[in-house]
Design a protein around this motif. Sequence first.
Motif, PDB file in Angstrom:
ATOM      1  N   VAL A  65     -33.974  -3.593  -2.415  1.00 25.91           N
ATOM      2  CA  VAL A  65     -34.793  -4.752  -2.056  1.00 25.91           C
ATOM      3  C   VAL A  65     -34.114  -5.587  -0.972  1.00 25.91           C
ATOM      4  O   VAL A  65     -34.776  -6.118  -0.071  1.00 25.91           O
ATOM      5  CB  VAL A  65     -35.068  -5.605  -3.312  1.00 25.91           C
ATOM      6  N   ALA A  66     -32.792  -5.659  -1.018  1.00 22.95           N
ATOM      7  CA  ALA A  66     -32.056  -6.492  -0.066  1.00 22.95           C
ATOM      8  C   ALA A  66     -32.228  -6.025   1.374  1.00 22.95           C
ATOM      9  O   ALA A  66     -31.986  -6.801   2.309  1.00 22.95           O
ATOM     10  CB  ALA A  66     -30.573  -6.516  -0.428  1.00 22.95           C
ATOM     11  N   ARG A  67     -32.642  -4.778   1.574  1.00 25.39           N
ATOM     12  CA  ARG A  67     -32.773  -4.244   2.929  1.00 25.39           C
ATOM     13  C   ARG A  67     -34.208  -4.292   3.459  1.00 25.39           C
ATOM     14  O   ARG A  67     -34.466  -3.843   4.576  1.00 25.39           O
ATOM     15  CB  ARG A  67     -32.261  -2.805   2.974  1.00 25.39           C
ATOM     16  N   LEU A  68     -35.120  -4.833   2.688  1.00 26.11           N
ATOM     17  CA  LEU A  68     -36.500  -4.932   3.157  1.00 26.11           C
ATOM     18  C   LEU A  68     -36.630  -6.003   4.229  1.00 26.11           C
ATOM     19  O   LEU A  68     -36.010  -7.074   4.137  1.00 26.11           O
ATOM     20  CB  LEU A  68     -37.430  -5.292   1.984  1.00 26.11           C
ATOM     21  N   SER A  69     -37.450  -5.730   5.229  1.00 24.56           N
ATOM     22  CA  SER A  69     -37.808  -6.792   6.177  1.00 24.56           C
ATOM     23  C   SER A  69     -38.751  -7.772   5.482  1.00 24.56           C
ATOM     24  O   SER A  69     -39.302  -7.477   4.405  1.00 24.56           O
ATOM     25  CB  SER A  69     -38.481  -6.200   7.407  1.00 24.56           C
ATOM     26  N   GLN A  88     -43.321  -8.691   1.862  1.00 23.46           N
ATOM     27  CA  GLN A  88     -44.631  -9.283   1.596  1.00 23.46           C
ATOM     28  C   GLN A  88     -45.638  -8.227   1.165  1.00 23.46           C
ATOM     29  O   GLN A  88     -46.380  -8.408   0.187  1.00 23.46           O
ATOM     30  CB  GLN A  88     -45.140 -10.009   2.837  1.00 23.46           C
ATOM     31  N   ARG A  89     -45.691  -7.123   1.890  1.00 19.98           N
ATOM     32  CA  ARG A  89     -46.673  -6.086   1.565  1.00 19.98           C
ATOM     33  C   ARG A  89     -46.367  -5.427   0.222  1.00 19.98           C
ATOM     34  O   ARG A  89     -47.272  -5.163  -0.577  1.00 19.98           O
ATOM     35  CB  ARG A  89     -46.723  -5.043   2.683  1.00 19.98           C
ATOM     36  N   LEU A  90     -45.103  -5.179  -0.063  1.00 23.11           N
ATOM     37  CA  LEU A  90     -44.753  -4.553  -1.336  1.00 23.11           C
ATOM     38  C   LEU A  90     -45.024  -5.490  -2.511  1.00 23.11           C
ATOM     39  O   LEU A  90     -45.402  -5.041  -3.598  1.00 23.11           O
ATOM     40  CB  LEU A  90     -43.289  -4.121  -1.323  1.00 23.11           C
ATOM     41  N   ALA A  91     -44.864  -6.783  -2.306  1.00 17.20           N
ATOM     42  CA  ALA A  91     -45.202  -7.739  -3.373  1.00 17.20           C
ATOM     43  C   ALA A  91     -46.699  -7.722  -3.658  1.00 17.20           C
ATOM     44  O   ALA A  91     -47.128  -7.800  -4.827  1.00 17.20           O
ATOM     45  CB  ALA A  91     -44.748  -9.142  -2.990  1.00 17.20           C
ATOM     46  N   LEU A  92     -47.509  -7.616  -2.621  1.00 14.65           N
ATOM     47  CA  LEU A  92     -48.953  -7.493  -2.826  1.00 14.65           C
ATOM     48  C   LEU A  92     -49.290  -6.208  -3.563  1.00 14.65           C
ATOM     49  O   LEU A  92     -50.135  -6.199  -4.474  1.00 14.65           O
ATOM     50  CB  LEU A  92     -49.671  -7.516  -1.482  1.00 14.65           C
ATOM     51  N   ILE A  93     -48.639  -5.126  -3.166  1.00 14.83           N
ATOM     52  CA  ILE A  93     -48.888  -3.848  -3.840  1.00 14.83           C
ATOM     53  C   ILE A  93     -48.482  -3.938  -5.311  1.00 14.83           C
ATOM     54  O   ILE A  93     -49.177  -3.421  -6.193  1.00 14.83           O
ATOM     55  CB  ILE A  93     -48.136  -2.711  -3.122  1.00 14.83           C
TER      56      ILE A  93
END
Length: 203
Positions: free
Chosen positions: A113-117, A122-127
């Motif tokens: 998670v620390a390496r996500l832009s 944002q998109r993964l949280a929506l998913i």
Amino acid sequence: MLMIENLEVKGISAQGLCLQAGDCVSLTAASGMGKSLFLKALADLLPNQGRLVLDGCERNDMAAPDWRRQVTFVGAKPAWWEDRVLDHFTDLDWLRDILPLFDLDEKLIDAPVARLSTGESQRLALIRALEDVTEGRVRYLLLDEPTAALDQARQIMVEEVLSSYLKAGLVAVLFVSHDERQVDRFAKRQWQIYNRRVSEVRS
């Protein structure tokens, strides 16, 4: 149906508002007028007073975790509680299928998670929230600047996925966006905060 009979949070008030399956409503106000506070209060993430009713059940008669499973807040800076992306999902096959719809690479499933832009987060949280919708846990999504870090093309991709859930009657969406083009494209109704009061904008 989610009914806001009366709600007060830090001087902001609302009454006589409702959301039901298929609704897509924008919440607008000048900066600093309490849009995020209002969304968090609806999700019972901040101390507040008043009467909220979910399908005939009073908010005060439900345990807070049960309420939040059905009325879910997704912030512009999402919270993550595990180190890797995959540890936040239960159905990895479903996840692999939906990632391309958000222009995300399958390799992100194993990513820290620390390496996500910011945009990926944002998109993964929506998913993550949509997986709960798919499994019948979430019915009301409260989205605070959900695509602020995305360009317009990716914003539209996200809107198209959310629209498919809305058209199927699986969810209602109340969202904040400072992008007037997105509000015009995506919202079917509009609420605004004016003079510390939330009300529906009548066309």
